[in-house]
Write an enzyme that holds these catalytic residues in place. Structure first.
Site: not given
Length: 449
Positions: A15, A48, A100, A180, A183, A206, A264, A313, A443
């Site tokens: 990116s 992602c 890309y 990660i 998810e 954390r 990590g 990113t 709202e």
């Protein structure tokens, strides 16, 4: 001035590297970019973007059940094909890789599909032995997943390999408790796996607001995801039947079909030859840079995860843009790292921007906190007890909103717009003076009392 092969040589076409290459070329620079894997980088190829597509796929597990409450005659047993989703996701990755590549080529950026290493302040060596020179070199090689050095660690995978699995395992152990890990815990769980998440400490996610992450932990456990805290890997043994026996501290061993490390990420600086140009690294192997992305070598710059500043990113893209505008566009630009919105595409997702409640209490004299704890309308009719939680953190002296933190359906979409208000320094009174858009979940941001 010495004559070089290029004005700019970029190592890494992720990116940050692609943005810097394209913009520098648009400013008139002669640019080459070396990429040993695929143009697009971690986010597009194995991060992602494909992750978010898997998250979309995982949501259908609950959406199909909910649909019956909304009158749709959905069969009680719906067949799911992991192979179909996997292959469609990988096809989209291929499309983005091509897009890309085409964008760089249309800006006359030379793409060199090889590994490049630094050999001096103005020189690099390609994998085929060719030497190239450039007035400026940009390092944008990103980072890679860290893997614990326990016995048998070779039997585990990382998020890189998760997108290519032949099938969804029945039992998955995920090591780590960051975004990660959480998810993929949600994704694997929704696809029918029993998920156990282990972590060295007692905390998940954390750095995010404590109240919000506690709510995710509560919801995840309610869904059936198992957590083991204060657990350090001691070894992975592959059994005769192909299963994996995982030993850990403070807990009994567990037998699973897949171990995924989400512990990590480390900068990709090893073997890059940076020492030949006097480029200094920090204790984590990240390139030290100043506010203009310049390393300790005047002609070498770095952007993105390889600097280990903010591993996101959009940050890498901003850094790449700022570098190109500053060095080749004659317009000095620096990235503002204050109030960066972030999201965790867990199940349900989390999102936040600005100071957490704990951070605000540490840095401000007086803090006011407002919350809205509610069941989204869709969950009510679907018969789900799952609740959303929004939190607003304000400076008690000025009424300025310094943080917004949320968990619930679609909160990443909501936080992007709300982040503009936090960045602009709007007050709680200004939020309150905005008329609610009803009926929406968003709202709640203007109704907190």
């Amino acid at each position: 001035m010495a004559e070089y092969d290029y004005d700019l040589f970029v190592i890494g076409a992720g990116s940050g590297g692609t943005r810097a290459s394209r913009v520098a070329a648009a400013h008139g620079a002669r640019v080459a970019v070396a990429e040993e894997y695929r143009v697009g980088g971690t986010c597009v190829i194995r991060g992602c973007v494909p992750k978010k597509l898997l998250v979309y796929g995982a949501h259908f597990a609950e959406d199909l059940k909910d649909a019956r409450r909304f009158g749709w005659q959905v069969p009680s047993e719906c067949e799911f094909s992991w192979q179909t989703l996997r292959d469609n996701v990988l096809s989209e990755v291929d499309r983005l890789n091509t897009a890309y590549t085409t964008t760089l080529q249309s800006h006359k950026v030379e793409i060199i599909p090889q590994r490049a290493v630094v050999t001096g302040p103005h020189s690099v060596r390609l994998a085929d032995g060719t030497e190239k020179t450039a007035d400026k070199i940009l390092i944008a090689v990103g980072a890679h997943p860290a893997v614990p050095t326990c016995p048998g660690h070779e039997h585990g995978i990382t998020s890189n390999e998760a997108f290519h699995l032949d099938a969804i395992p029945k039992r998955v152990l995920i090591a780590g408790a960051g975004y990660i890990a959480n998810e993929f815990a949600g994704v694997f769980h929704q696809f029918g796996a029993h998920v156990t998440l282990i972590n060295r400490s007692k905390e998940i996610l954390r750095g995010y607001d404590l109240t919000i992450r506690d709510r995710l932990l509560q919801i995840s456990m309610m869904k059936g995801i198992e957590f083991r805290f204060d657990a350090t890997f001691e070894g992975i043994e592959k059994l005769d039947d192909g299963c994996l026996k995982v030993s850990m501290s403070n807990h009994e061993p567990i037998i699973v079909d897949l171990v995924m490390f989400a512990t990590g990420r480390l900068p990709n600086t090893h073997g890059l030859g940076l020492e030949t140009a006097g480029v200094e690294l920090d204790d984590h192997g990240a390139i030290k840079v100043d506010a203009d992305n310049r390393s300790t070598c005047d002609s070498i710059y770095a952007v993105g995860d390889v600097t280990n500043r903010v591993q996101l990113t959009p940050v890498a893209i901003r850094e790449g843009q700022a570098f190109a505008d500053t060095v080749f566009g004659g317009k000095r630009t620096r990235v503002d790292y204050d109030c960066i919105p972030a999201a965790v595409f867990s199940h349900p997702p989390m999102a936040g921007v600005g100071l957490t409640e704990a951070q605000a209490k540490q840095t401000l004299g007086s803090v006011r906190v407002y919350t809205s704890d509610f069941r989204p309308m869709k969950n009510v009719l679907a018969g789900r007890e799952e609740r959303a939680l929004y939190k607003m953190v304000c400076d008690g002296d000025t009424d300025r909103v310094v943080g917004l933190h949320m968990i619930g359906p679609d909160v990443p979409e909501i936080i992007q717009a709300a982040a503009v208000a936090v960045k602009a320094g709007l007050t709680k009174a200004q939020f309150d003076s905005t008329i609610a858009l009803h009926p929406t979940m968003a709202e709640e941001l203007v109704l907190m009392r």
